[in-house]
Design an enzyme around this catalytic site. Structure first.
Site, PDB file in Angstrom:
ATOM      1  N   ASN A 182      -4.335   8.760   2.078  1.00  0.00           N
ATOM      2  CA  ASN A 182      -4.796   8.077   3.287  1.00  0.00           C
ATOM      3  C   ASN A 182      -5.238   9.058   4.365  1.00  0.00           C
ATOM      4  O   ASN A 182      -6.404   9.124   4.718  1.00  0.00           O
ATOM      5  CB  ASN A 182      -3.684   7.192   3.853  1.00  0.00           C
ATOM      6  N   ASP A 183      -4.267   9.816   4.900  1.00  0.00           N
ATOM      7  CA  ASP A 183      -4.574  10.626   6.076  1.00  0.00           C
ATOM      8  C   ASP A 183      -3.503  11.667   6.352  1.00  0.00           C
ATOM      9  O   ASP A 183      -2.396  11.623   5.809  1.00  0.00           O
ATOM     10  CB  ASP A 183      -4.748   9.732   7.312  1.00  0.00           C
TER      11      ASP A 183
ATOM     12  N   ALA B 247      -6.282   2.265   7.703  1.00  0.00           N
ATOM     13  CA  ALA B 247      -4.882   2.481   8.069  1.00  0.00           C
ATOM     14  C   ALA B 247      -4.801   2.913   9.537  1.00  0.00           C
ATOM     15  O   ALA B 247      -5.349   2.249  10.412  1.00  0.00           O
ATOM     16  CB  ALA B 247      -4.254   3.501   7.117  1.00  0.00           C
ATOM     17  N   TYR B 248      -4.147   4.034   9.817  1.00  0.00           N
ATOM     18  CA  TYR B 248      -3.933   4.471  11.198  1.00  0.00           C
ATOM     19  C   TYR B 248      -5.256   4.654  11.938  1.00  0.00           C
ATOM     20  O   TYR B 248      -5.395   4.265  13.105  1.00  0.00           O
ATOM     21  CB  TYR B 248      -3.129   5.774  11.186  1.00  0.00           C
ATOM     22  N   SER B 249      -6.248   5.226  11.283  1.00  0.00           N
ATOM     23  CA  SER B 249      -7.534   5.474  11.943  1.00  0.00           C
ATOM     24  C   SER B 249      -8.144   4.200  12.511  1.00  0.00           C
ATOM     25  O   SER B 249      -8.722   4.202  13.602  1.00  0.00           O
ATOM     26  CB  SER B 249      -8.517   6.125  10.960  1.00  0.00           C
TER      27      SER B 249
ATOM     28  N   ASP C  27       0.816  -1.216   0.000  1.00  0.00           N
ATOM     29  CA  ASP C  27       0.000   0.000   0.000  1.00  0.00           C
ATOM     30  C   ASP C  27       0.851   1.268   0.000  1.00  0.00           C
ATOM     31  O   ASP C  27       0.498   2.263  -0.629  1.00  0.00           O
ATOM     32  CB  ASP C  27      -0.934   0.003   1.209  1.00  0.00           C
TER      33      ASP C  27
ATOM     34  N   SER D 272      -6.571   1.570  13.567  1.00  0.00           N
ATOM     35  CA  SER D 272      -5.809   1.085  14.719  1.00  0.00           C
ATOM     36  C   SER D 272      -6.116   1.860  15.993  1.00  0.00           C
ATOM     37  O   SER D 272      -5.829   1.384  17.092  1.00  0.00           O
ATOM     38  CB  SER D 272      -4.309   1.148  14.424  1.00  0.00           C
TER      39      SER D 272
END
Length: 258
Positions: A119-120, A161-163, A51, A165
């Site tokens: 992504n973020d 992704a991070y969100s 990714d 987790s």
């Protein structure tokens, strides 16, 4: 068809394999690492990696350029084929037998300059620092305040992704929304919120903290403005691709217990 092949740094061998196969039917006009500088203009971009490699390649592509990823990483939410499926891919390409997903970027403005994220964007404290008070203002609404380690603003693409987790929801790629997720907030009930993608978001902290764009540290700042960008890429999928199957197989979400 003019095709560019971009690969993860240590995946040149796999890239050469795809180049050999693809060049028998199409013109490969560019072959190189995805993190190399510069823009790519092609009819199709083929990406070899995970990714992270797709994220880098997407920022090099012209608006609306179709992209297809070959998995050579870990989870591979943005990749569509394995290397063993190259012949299947070429057959799909001959007939343009794909499902297409539109994945849009967010634009981040700060004293560090303008950035794009697929992504973020994250504002977070240093590991050695204290928690920070963060004000988040959503356009047309009053402010929200978080006492936390930071905050993540993600696209639907970044929701896995991070969100994810830090407790954020999984959002289908077709949704026109942004997700705001505090990182380790002081109050347990401070959870993620989902807002329309056409609302601008302003985030401001008490002091300079780290800003990460798609996981890459860009510097320290106190204030950012985030809005949906006009830029987008098209991700090509096999015709039988199913998002629910992907999150079930890769994350175990919704898997039936027997």
């Amino acid at each position: 068809m003019k095709i560019a092949i971009l690969y993860r740094e240590e995946r040149e061998k796999e890239g050469e394999f795809l180049k050999e196969k693809i060049s028998k039917e199409h013109e490969v006009i560019e072959f190189g690492e995805a993190n190399a500088p510069g823009r790519v203009t092609a009819d199709l971009i083929v990406v070899v990696g995970g990714d992270g490699t797709v994220l880098k390649a997407a920022k090099k592509a012209a608006d609306g350029t179709p992209m297809v990823g070959f998995k050579a990483g870990r989870l591979g939410f943005l990749t569509s084929y394995t290397l063993d499926e190259i012949d299947r891919f070429l057959e799909d390409l001959r007939n343009w037998n794909f499902r297409e997903e539109t994945r849009w970027f967010i634009q981040i403005e700060s004293e560090l300059g303008n950035h794009l994220a697929l992504n973020d964007v994250t504002l977070e404290r240093d590991l050695s620092g204290k928690m920070v008070e963060i004000e988040v203002e959503v356009e047309h609404h009053s402010s929200m305040w978080f006492f936390a380690d930071g905050v993540v603003i993600s696209t639907p693409t970044g929701s896995t992704a991070y969100s994810l987790s830090i407790g954020g929801p999984i959002i289908f790629p077709e949704c026109e929304v942004l997700e705001i997720s505090p990182i380790a907030p002081q109050f347990f009930l401070t959870r993620s919120v989902v807002i329309p993608s056409n609302f601008k978001v302003v985030v401001e902290s008490q002091r300079d903290i780290n800003m990460l764009v798609d996981g890459v540290l860009t510097g320290k700042t106190k204030r950012i403005e985030v809005k949906k960008s006009r830029r987008y890429v098209r991700i090509l999928r096999p015709p039988e691709y199913d998002y629910v199957t992907v999150i079930r197989d890769k994350l175990g979400y919704g898997r039936r217990i027997e």
